[in-house]
Design an enzyme around this catalytic site. Structure first.
Site, PDB file in Angstrom:
ATOM      1  N   CYS A 155       0.832  -1.212   0.000  1.00 46.74           N
ATOM      2  CA  CYS A 155       0.000   0.000   0.000  1.00 46.74           C
ATOM      3  C   CYS A 155       0.866   1.260   0.000  1.00 46.74           C
ATOM      4  O   CYS A 155       1.574   1.541   0.973  1.00 46.74           O
ATOM      5  CB  CYS A 155      -0.896  -0.043   1.236  1.00 46.74           C
ATOM      6  SG  CYS A 155      -1.773   1.475   1.571  1.00 46.74           S
ATOM      7  N   CYS A 205       0.122   3.775   2.773  1.00 46.00           N
ATOM      8  CA  CYS A 205       0.661   3.270   4.040  1.00 46.00           C
ATOM      9  C   CYS A 205       2.137   3.632   4.159  1.00 46.00           C
ATOM     10  O   CYS A 205       2.611   4.052   5.222  1.00 46.00           O
ATOM     11  CB  CYS A 205       0.511   1.751   4.131  1.00 46.00           C
ATOM     12  SG  CYS A 205      -1.192   1.180   4.132  1.00 46.00           S
TER      13      CYS A 205
END
Length: 154
Positions: A74, A77
């Site tokens: 991600c 993230c």
């Protein structure tokens, strides 16, 4: 063959590691399943036993538990990782943990994590607030608000 992080020998990330090559790293970093964390500040949780340990520690000490549900692939993230580490260093009255949604998929589902990153703020095991998405400014704002609430309750 890509360029690997040269600052931290344990880092195996291709190109530059967002967490240890960002210039924000002020202490020695270490690697846990390919992600670098500032040692002692952000605690990776990959087993339910570790989760129980951290939630018990937070409850016993009257601290807020900040849970970052993330995924290794991600990009948002990875973008907020250094900010999350910085918050952990700033707000020592809170315990910061990360949970990989793929490692603890069922547990993540129980917490209604439908997107990554999802950051949940817990007090006495109950959700106080939640942030879905990689908005760094909003993460900082919510963390500061939760910290202020904790101070007012003291």
């Amino acid at each position: 063959m890509g360029n690997h992080c040269t600052r931290i020998p344990c880092c195996r990330k291709v190109c530059s590691c967002i967490c240890c090559c960002s210039g924000r790293n002020k202490t020695q970093a270490w690697s846990q399943k390919g992600s670098c964390f500032i040692k002692g500040k952000v605690h990776p949780v990959s087993r339910m036993e570790k989760w129980e340990e951290k939630i018990t520690e937070a409850n016993r000490q009257g601290k807020i538990l900040v849970v970052n549900f993330k995924a290794s692939w991600c990009l948002p993230c990875k973008k907020i990782a250094p900010i999350y580490q910085e918050l952990a260093s700033t707000y020592t009255s809170m315990i910061f943990v990360t949970i990989d949604v793929e490692e603890l998929a069922e547990f993540s589902h129980e917490w209604n994590v439908d997107a990554t990153p999802t950051v949940v703020f817990l007090k006495d095991g109950r959700q106080m607030d939640k942030l879905v998405g990689g908005d760094a400014a909003e993460l900082q704002k919510k963390t500061a608000a939760v910290a202020a609430l904790l101070l007012r309750q003291s």
